[in-house]
Design a protein around this motif. Structure first.
Motif, PDB file in Angstrom:
ATOM      1  N   ALA A  39      -0.787 -14.120  12.149  1.00  0.00           N
ATOM      2  CA  ALA A  39      -1.482 -13.185  13.046  1.00  0.00           C
ATOM      3  C   ALA A  39      -0.486 -12.303  13.791  1.00  0.00           C
ATOM      4  O   ALA A  39       0.711 -12.590  13.850  1.00  0.00           O
ATOM      5  CB  ALA A  39      -2.332 -13.966  14.034  1.00  0.00           C
ATOM      6  N   SER A  40      -1.019 -11.232  14.363  1.00  0.00           N
ATOM      7  CA  SER A  40      -0.214 -10.335  15.196  1.00  0.00           C
ATOM      8  C   SER A  40      -0.013 -10.984  16.566  1.00  0.00           C
ATOM      9  O   SER A  40      -0.961 -11.565  17.120  1.00  0.00           O
ATOM     10  CB  SER A  40      -0.975  -9.023  15.423  1.00  0.00           C
ATOM     11  OG  SER A  40      -1.169  -8.343  14.215  1.00  0.00           O
ATOM     12  N   GLY A  41       1.191 -10.862  17.117  1.00  0.00           N
ATOM     13  CA  GLY A  41       1.474 -11.397  18.453  1.00  0.00           C
ATOM     14  C   GLY A  41       0.427 -10.891  19.436  1.00  0.00           C
ATOM     15  O   GLY A  41       0.161  -9.699  19.489  1.00  0.00           O
ATOM     16  N   GLY A  42      -0.191 -11.799  20.195  1.00  0.00           N
ATOM     17  CA  GLY A  42      -1.203 -11.396  21.176  1.00  0.00           C
ATOM     18  C   GLY A  42      -2.626 -11.651  20.721  1.00  0.00           C
ATOM     19  O   GLY A  42      -3.529 -11.731  21.548  1.00  0.00           O
ATOM     20  N   TYR A  43      -2.846 -11.766  19.394  1.00  0.00           N
ATOM     21  CA  TYR A  43      -4.178 -12.102  18.882  1.00  0.00           C
ATOM     22  C   TYR A  43      -4.587 -13.454  19.450  1.00  0.00           C
ATOM     23  O   TYR A  43      -3.738 -14.322  19.541  1.00  0.00           O
ATOM     24  CB  TYR A  43      -4.147 -12.162  17.333  1.00  0.00           C
ATOM     25  CG  TYR A  43      -5.428 -12.678  16.693  1.00  0.00           C
ATOM     26  CD1 TYR A  43      -6.538 -11.866  16.599  1.00  0.00           C
ATOM     27  CD2 TYR A  43      -5.505 -14.006  16.223  1.00  0.00           C
ATOM     28  CE1 TYR A  43      -7.717 -12.350  16.027  1.00  0.00           C
ATOM     29  CE2 TYR A  43      -6.686 -14.475  15.650  1.00  0.00           C
ATOM     30  CZ  TYR A  43      -7.776 -13.647  15.559  1.00  0.00           C
ATOM     31  OH  TYR A  43      -8.938 -14.122  15.005  1.00  0.00           O
ATOM     32  N   PRO A  44      -5.805 -13.728  19.870  1.00  0.00           N
ATOM     33  CA  PRO A  44      -7.014 -12.927  19.693  1.00  0.00           C
ATOM     34  C   PRO A  44      -7.346 -12.006  20.883  1.00  0.00           C
ATOM     35  O   PRO A  44      -8.482 -11.543  20.969  1.00  0.00           O
ATOM     36  CB  PRO A  44      -8.094 -14.006  19.546  1.00  0.00           C
ATOM     37  CG  PRO A  44      -7.631 -15.109  20.442  1.00  0.00           C
ATOM     38  CD  PRO A  44      -6.126 -15.079  20.387  1.00  0.00           C
ATOM     39  N   VAL A  45      -6.377 -11.717  21.757  1.00  0.00           N
ATOM     40  CA  VAL A  45      -6.691 -10.859  22.905  1.00  0.00           C
ATOM     41  C   VAL A  45      -6.307  -9.419  22.572  1.00  0.00           C
ATOM     42  O   VAL A  45      -7.114  -8.632  22.110  1.00  0.00           O
ATOM     43  CB  VAL A  45      -6.006 -11.373  24.192  1.00  0.00           C
ATOM     44  CG1 VAL A  45      -6.447 -10.535  25.386  1.00  0.00           C
ATOM     45  CG2 VAL A  45      -6.363 -12.841  24.434  1.00  0.00           C
ATOM     46  N   SER A  46      -5.042  -9.050  22.796  1.00  0.00           N
ATOM     47  CA  SER A  46      -4.652  -7.681  22.448  1.00  0.00           C
ATOM     48  C   SER A  46      -3.338  -7.734  21.679  1.00  0.00           C
ATOM     49  O   SER A  46      -2.518  -8.634  21.896  1.00  0.00           O
ATOM     50  CB  SER A  46      -4.486  -6.836  23.710  1.00  0.00           C
ATOM     51  OG  SER A  46      -3.455  -7.398  24.477  1.00  0.00           O
ATOM     52  N   TYR A  47      -3.170  -6.824  20.780  1.00  0.00           N
ATOM     53  CA  TYR A  47      -1.981  -6.846  19.919  1.00  0.00           C
ATOM     54  C   TYR A  47      -1.707  -5.438  19.436  1.00  0.00           C
ATOM     55  O   TYR A  47      -2.585  -4.574  19.458  1.00  0.00           O
ATOM     56  CB  TYR A  47      -2.216  -7.785  18.721  1.00  0.00           C
ATOM     57  CG  TYR A  47      -3.539  -7.537  18.040  1.00  0.00           C
ATOM     58  CD1 TYR A  47      -3.672  -6.542  17.075  1.00  0.00           C
ATOM     59  CD2 TYR A  47      -4.669  -8.265  18.403  1.00  0.00           C
ATOM     60  CE1 TYR A  47      -4.894  -6.286  16.483  1.00  0.00           C
ATOM     61  CE2 TYR A  47      -5.901  -8.011  17.809  1.00  0.00           C
ATOM     62  CZ  TYR A  47      -6.005  -7.015  16.849  1.00  0.00           C
ATOM     63  OH  TYR A  47      -7.212  -6.752  16.270  1.00  0.00           O
ATOM     64  N   LYS A  48      -0.448  -5.226  19.000  1.00  0.00           N
ATOM     65  CA  LYS A  48      -0.086  -3.907  18.464  1.00  0.00           C
ATOM     66  C   LYS A  48      -0.246  -3.909  16.949  1.00  0.00           C
ATOM     67  O   LYS A  48      -0.161  -4.961  16.311  1.00  0.00           O
ATOM     68  CB  LYS A  48       1.372  -3.608  18.817  1.00  0.00           C
ATOM     69  CG  LYS A  48       1.555  -3.322  20.297  1.00  0.00           C
ATOM     70  CD  LYS A  48       2.952  -2.759  20.533  1.00  0.00           C
ATOM     71  CE  LYS A  48       3.203  -2.598  22.008  1.00  0.00           C
ATOM     72  NZ  LYS A  48       4.570  -2.966  22.388  1.00  0.00           N
ATOM     73  N   MET A  90       5.009 -11.545  14.568  1.00  0.00           N
ATOM     74  CA  MET A  90       4.107 -12.439  13.831  1.00  0.00           C
ATOM     75  C   MET A  90       4.101 -13.851  14.403  1.00  0.00           C
ATOM     76  O   MET A  90       5.097 -14.331  14.930  1.00  0.00           O
ATOM     77  CB  MET A  90       4.473 -12.489  12.339  1.00  0.00           C
ATOM     78  CG  MET A  90       5.715 -13.266  12.005  1.00  0.00           C
ATOM     79  SD  MET A  90       5.936 -13.216  10.184  1.00  0.00           S
ATOM     80  CE  MET A  90       6.234 -14.943   9.843  1.00  0.00           C
ATOM     81  N   TYR A  91       2.935 -14.489  14.363  1.00  0.00           N
ATOM     82  CA  TYR A  91       2.885 -15.906  14.708  1.00  0.00           C
ATOM     83  C   TYR A  91       1.854 -16.616  13.830  1.00  0.00           C
ATOM     84  O   TYR A  91       0.970 -15.972  13.268  1.00  0.00           O
ATOM     85  CB  TYR A  91       2.606 -16.111  16.201  1.00  0.00           C
ATOM     86  CG  TYR A  91       1.147 -16.148  16.609  1.00  0.00           C
ATOM     87  CD1 TYR A  91       0.464 -17.356  16.715  1.00  0.00           C
ATOM     88  CD2 TYR A  91       0.453 -14.977  16.913  1.00  0.00           C
ATOM     89  CE1 TYR A  91      -0.877 -17.398  17.091  1.00  0.00           C
ATOM     90  CE2 TYR A  91      -0.885 -15.012  17.289  1.00  0.00           C
ATOM     91  CZ  TYR A  91      -1.544 -16.228  17.377  1.00  0.00           C
ATOM     92  OH  TYR A  91      -2.873 -16.259  17.738  1.00  0.00           O
ATOM     93  N   TYR A  92       2.031 -17.918  13.708  1.00  0.00           N
ATOM     94  CA  TYR A  92       1.082 -18.728  12.916  1.00  0.00           C
ATOM     95  C   TYR A  92       1.132 -20.142  13.473  1.00  0.00           C
ATOM     96  O   TYR A  92       2.062 -20.510  14.198  1.00  0.00           O
ATOM     97  CB  TYR A  92       1.448 -18.695  11.431  1.00  0.00           C
ATOM     98  CG  TYR A  92       2.853 -19.135  11.107  1.00  0.00           C
ATOM     99  CD1 TYR A  92       3.136 -20.477  10.857  1.00  0.00           C
ATOM    100  CD2 TYR A  92       3.907 -18.219  11.069  1.00  0.00           C
ATOM    101  CE1 TYR A  92       4.433 -20.883  10.577  1.00  0.00           C
ATOM    102  CE2 TYR A  92       5.201 -18.616  10.790  1.00  0.00           C
ATOM    103  CZ  TYR A  92       5.460 -19.951  10.545  1.00  0.00           C
ATOM    104  OH  TYR A  92       6.741 -20.358  10.282  1.00  0.00           O
ATOM    105  N   ARG A  93       0.122 -20.916  13.138  1.00  0.00           N
ATOM    106  CA  ARG A  93       0.127 -22.311  13.558  1.00  0.00           C
ATOM    107  C   ARG A  93       0.989 -23.130  12.597  1.00  0.00           C
ATOM    108  O   ARG A  93       0.993 -22.886  11.399  1.00  0.00           O
ATOM    109  CB  ARG A  93      -1.299 -22.863  13.606  1.00  0.00           C
ATOM    110  CG  ARG A  93      -1.984 -22.481  14.901  1.00  0.00           C
ATOM    111  CD  ARG A  93      -3.360 -23.068  15.004  1.00  0.00           C
ATOM    112  NE  ARG A  93      -3.347 -24.535  14.967  1.00  0.00           N
ATOM    113  CZ  ARG A  93      -4.364 -25.277  15.397  1.00  0.00           C
ATOM    114  NH1 ARG A  93      -5.463 -24.705  15.875  1.00  0.00           N
ATOM    115  NH2 ARG A  93      -4.302 -26.604  15.332  1.00  0.00           N
TER     116      ARG A  93
END
Ligand code: AMP
Ligand code: GLY
Length: 423
Positions: free
Chosen positions: A334-343, A410-413
């Motif tokens: 996911a994009s950094g900040g998801y699920p709130v706001s992200y670029k 980027m980030y992921y679990r």
């Protein structure tokens, strides 16, 4: 034959991939699609809610079959529009997609037909909801009635949180008109499992099971998301449990919809909680899960066009669903900040590393093409999926594969499939 897929996420990429494996398919279009889908299908820039334009496209291009992946167009009645124009389409009509579109409807249906689910009350008035909560026991679950991108569910540990939740959903309308009605539900504990079922109106056939990871962060921390990763099959969904669900949940659900004059054709997705008192329904969806489709479809042996057609033509009883005797894991990046706001707009590197790698798939969710490069264009960006002989092997393969791609933020679990170790 020519097929049109409606949607733009990882689920639709998985559907396009599966269609591309069919010897019956000569051309795939996807509206609106994304950068990854564009490598398998021809993307058409018509939005998923532009029903008449989509039907015009299907007519003009002599599309033989349209497959609707997303919930919004289904709940909005895209299938009715296509059928009225004599076009072949896979998915439930509006009067059946309500099973996902209104939680108040689906709870009432389950109560009426004795389908096991959490005890609940429905409210259309915030004061009455608050009064009820003052006598309730906690934790308790608040659900906005309508569609809310999988985020309209609040688990409240005490009265204060619950009252704040009523305000968020019913008064501040954080999920828009989805919060006009509120379902307040008993909190259940247990393992969750997703079972996607093909339906032809009378017959229901479950696919192999999967488990999603809804929270954003490791250890099921953070906010609810559309889903951060999946594995299939679920080792907790035993044959005995599957038999129970078939008799007491799946068959009852399709019969209930038929009895209500809401014949369900398409994919009925049961979100189940395996509680101490047996399996209970958490929610219904009227479509493939995302990212459940990614791990289920790569394991499916059938030609999916045969199955889509059997559902449309009411011949599902003649079809045997077959799945490979292996496992698959999907890790969403996911994009950094998801699920709130992200670029958006960051270049995604390393995608070429997957070329020719058997058993590995990068399903694109939020991606776009910009100046010839693939860039991020959404919250969930990629679903890196791998198969293995066992769940553990599939998980190791998926996490090895995640290392092959890179984009800013980027980030992921790291714990998708951790539950496998407890099986
Ligand atoms: P839903 O969109 O209804 O599936 O809810 C999203 C998530 O909230 C589910 O996947 C569960 O993790 C959780 N959830 C929903 N309903 C309940 C419930 N009655 N008890 C416990 N957890 C729940
Ligand atoms: N992954 C859950 C959903 O598709 O609703």
């Amino acid at each position: 034959m020519k097929v049109l897929v409606v949607g733009s996420g990882g689920r639709e990429h998985a559907i396009c991939y599966k269609l591309s494996q069919s010897s019956r398919v000569s051309k795939i279009y996807c509206a609106p699609g994304n950068a990854g889908i564009g490598q398998t299908a021809e993307c058409v820039s018509i939005g998923a809610m532009e029903f008449e334009k989509l039907a015009d496209f299907a007519e003009e291009n002599e599309i033989d079959l349209t497959v609707v992946g997303m919930d919004d167009p289904l709940v909005g009645g895209i299938v009715d529009v296509f059928e009225e124009r004599g076009l072949r389409v896979f998915g439930p009509r509006k009067n059946a997609a309500i099973i996902e579109g209104s939680k108040a409807f689906s709870k009432e249906l389950m109560k009426k037909y004795g389908i096991p689910t959490a005890a609940y009350e429905t409210f259309d008035n915030a004061d009455k909801a608050c009064e009820y909560l003052k006598t309730a026991s906690f934790p308790i679950v608040l659900k906005a009635d309508g569609l809310a991108l999988g985020k309209g569910v609040l688990i409240c540990n005490d009265l204060e949180e619950a009252l704040a939740g009523v305000k968020t959903i019913m008064l501040d309308k954080q999920f828009g008109s989805a919060g006009d009605k509120l379902v307040i539900e008993e909190f259940m504990t247990g393992r969750e499992v997703s079972v996607l079922c093909f339906c032809d109106g009378k017959t229901i056939k479950p696919m192999t099971s999967a488990q999603d990871h809804k929270r954003a962060l490791d250890g099921d921390k953070g906010l609810n998301t559309g889903g951060m990763g999946t594995f299939s099959p679920s080792p907790f969904y035993t044959d005995e449990t599957a038999d129970f669900c078939m008799k007491n949940i799946f068959e009852k659900s399709i019969a209930a919809m038929a009895a209500e004059g809401r014949e369900f054709k398409g994919v009925m997705f049961l979100g189940l909680m395996l509680t101490e008192k047996g399996p209970k329904v958490l929610e219904y969806n009227a479509r493939f899960g995302d990212p459940e489709a990614q791990v289920v479809l790569v394991r499916m042996k059938n030609d999916i066009v045969d199955v889509f057609e059997a559902c449309i033509d009411g011949k599902l009883d003649e079809t045997e669903l077959e799945f490979e005797d292996n496992a698959a894991v999907c890790v969403c990046i996911a994009s950094g900040g998801y699920p709130v706001s992200y670029k958006k707009g960051f270049e995604i590197k390393g995608l070429d590393n997957f070329k020719g790698k058997d058993g590995y798939y990068v399903f694109h969710a939020g991606t776009a093409l910009k100046d010839g490069k693939i860039v991020t264009n959404g919250g969930r960006v990629l679903g890196v999926t791998a198969k293995g002989a066992t769940l553990k092997e599939a998980r190791a393969n998926a996490y090895e594969a995640v290392k092959l791609v890179e984009f800013e933020g980027m980030y992921y679990r790291h714990d998708i499939g951790k539950a496998i170790d407890e099986a």
